[in-house]
Write an enzyme that holds these catalytic residues in place. Sequence first.
Site, mmCIF file in Angstrom:
data_model
loop_
_atom_site.group_PDB
_atom_site.id
_atom_site.type_symbol
_atom_site.label_atom_id
_atom_site.label_comp_id
_atom_site.label_asym_id
_atom_site.label_seq_id
_atom_site.Cartn_x
_atom_site.Cartn_y
_atom_site.Cartn_z
ATOM 1 N N TRP A 238 -43.125 29.405 -6.748
ATOM 2 C CA TRP A 238 -43.194 30.316 -7.900
ATOM 3 C C TRP A 238 -44.834 30.087 -8.511
ATOM 4 C CZ3 TRP A 238 -39.126 27.366 -6.813
ATOM 5 C CH2 TRP A 238 -37.770 27.925 -6.483
ATOM 6 N N HIS B 228 -38.243 32.674 -13.325
ATOM 7 C CA HIS B 228 -37.002 33.280 -12.774
ATOM 8 C C HIS B 228 -35.956 32.987 -13.661
ATOM 9 C CE1 HIS B 228 -36.309 29.066 -10.464
ATOM 10 N NE2 HIS B 228 -36.785 28.853 -11.800
ATOM 11 N N ARG C 73 -44.779 36.072 -13.414
ATOM 12 C CA ARG C 73 -45.548 35.371 -12.174
ATOM 13 C C ARG C 73 -46.918 35.710 -12.316
ATOM 14 N NH1 ARG C 73 -41.275 35.222 -7.784
ATOM 15 N NH2 ARG C 73 -39.404 34.509 -9.027
ATOM 16 N N GLN D 275 -35.077 40.179 -13.546
ATOM 17 C CA GLN D 275 -34.051 39.458 -12.583
ATOM 18 C C GLN D 275 -32.772 39.367 -13.263
ATOM 19 O OE1 GLN D 275 -35.339 35.636 -11.483
ATOM 20 N NE2 GLN D 275 -36.610 36.128 -9.682
ATOM 21 N N VAL E 145 -29.790 25.208 -4.192
ATOM 22 C CA VAL E 145 -28.866 25.602 -3.826
ATOM 23 C C VAL E 145 -28.555 24.901 -2.180
ATOM 24 C CG1 VAL E 145 -28.018 27.661 -4.708
ATOM 25 C CG2 VAL E 145 -29.644 27.616 -2.846
ATOM 26 N N ALA F 280 -24.419 30.437 -6.659
ATOM 27 C CA ALA F 280 -25.495 31.156 -7.401
ATOM 28 C C ALA F 280 -26.135 32.116 -6.771
ATOM 29 C CB ALA F 280 -26.118 30.089 -8.202
HETATM 30 N N1 DAH Z 1 -34.437 32.114 -8.729
HETATM 31 C C1 DAH Z 1 -34.869 32.647 -7.299
HETATM 32 C C2 DAH Z 1 -36.007 33.386 -7.519
HETATM 33 O O1 DAH Z 1 -36.504 33.612 -8.592
HETATM 34 C C3 DAH Z 1 -33.721 33.424 -6.814
HETATM 35 C C4 DAH Z 1 -32.365 32.747 -6.726
HETATM 36 C C5 DAH Z 1 -32.337 32.313 -5.383
HETATM 37 C C6 DAH Z 1 -31.710 32.315 -7.633
HETATM 38 C C7 DAH Z 1 -31.115 31.305 -4.991
HETATM 39 C C8 DAH Z 1 -30.546 31.739 -7.240
HETATM 40 C C9 DAH Z 1 -30.189 31.259 -5.905
HETATM 41 O O2 DAH Z 1 -29.356 31.654 -8.340
HETATM 42 O O3 DAH Z 1 -29.069 30.573 -5.695
HETATM 43 O O4 DAH Z 1 -36.904 33.315 -6.391
#
Ligand code: DAH
Length: 360
Positions: free
Chosen positions: A151, A184, A210, A224, A267, A328
């Site tokens: 990120w 995010h 970002r 998002q 995750v 998630a």
């Molecule tokens: N937060 C991640 C992003 O911004 C996206 C994401 C991936 C969210 C996997 C989640 C997850 O909850 O389980 O790239």
Amino acid sequence: MRDIGKLKEEAIRALRGAADAEALEGVRVKYLGRKGELTGLLRALKDLPVAERKRIGPAANVLRRELESLVDSKKAELGGNEGNRVHLDVTKPGEKLRRGHLHPLTRIDKDIRDIFRSMNFSVVEGPEVETAYYNFDALNIPPDHPARDMWDTLWLQSNQKNSKFEIRNSKFLNKSQQLLLRTHTSPVQVRYMETHEPPFQIVVPGRVFRYEATDASHEINFYQLEGLMVGEDVSLANFKFVVEEFFRKLFGKGLEFRFRPGYFPFVEPGLEVDIKLTRDQRQTTNDSRQSSVVSRQSDWLEVMGAGMVHRNVFDAVHYNPDAVHGFAFGMGIDRLAMIKYKVPDIRLFYNGDLRFIRQF
Ligand code: DAH
């Protein structure tokens, strides 16, 4: 033949007395028009004896010029007032007012919330200014861990002693208090779990930031949607059902899905979800200014990251990782809007050009 002196007196009085442009025009016609009195007098000159003609002729011409210039100046005088006068034509049809409407991103946001509410999810929101703790640490991304490079973060200068943000359960207090613009919506998972007990299912729409160069598919801020479902026996099968149901409600039936392994620190296992667009949805591909979002060689389009919540995340919020499980997911709302409304460039959503906005 009329007496020219009388004619002059009468004409000038009438001209001076004209109250508006219409009356003035009436007076002009009466004396100077084709059948006007002075015009008639001038025309009759030719029938007069020479001596008479020489006497009246020049005087009549002088009078004509005098009246003409009087008409002009009177016209200017009345015209000057004209601008201040209100013209009200009660028979004129009304003017149509252009009504505003929702921005395409707002519209899709509403649609998405409605779909998840229909599946018994609650809609939750969180702050756009975050601490490193919620944005990273609690999501199993420790300070100095290379996963943070995933990120590109906009960090904020902050007076840490005055920080309003209360950090719970951080092993790295100083660094964790650093403020940033959330990269995010995942930090809201942690915030929600700190104050609620499972079982629950939530979605979190919101703006994220970002630090990156912009192009047709990248913006420095975008939207998002995070999803989180936690309970005793929540599994990836539940995830698959919810996600497929969601996309079919948003884009229509007949969509195909692909679930691939993917890495996200919060995750385990982690996965990425692709959808296969119909020919119609791929149409944007033919646009010469095509965006990389919908112009892949392949028909598959990556739309979300997801997985089973990592036990370190449950640890951070004092859940028992052996007793509860959850899935998630996170996806970009702009990208979904680009597909749904066939928008070739994400920057169009943000540049405020009404020619774009009015197309919706
Ligand atoms: N937060 C991640 C992003 O911004 C996206 C994401 C991936 C969210 C996997 C989640 C997850 O909850 O389980 O790239």
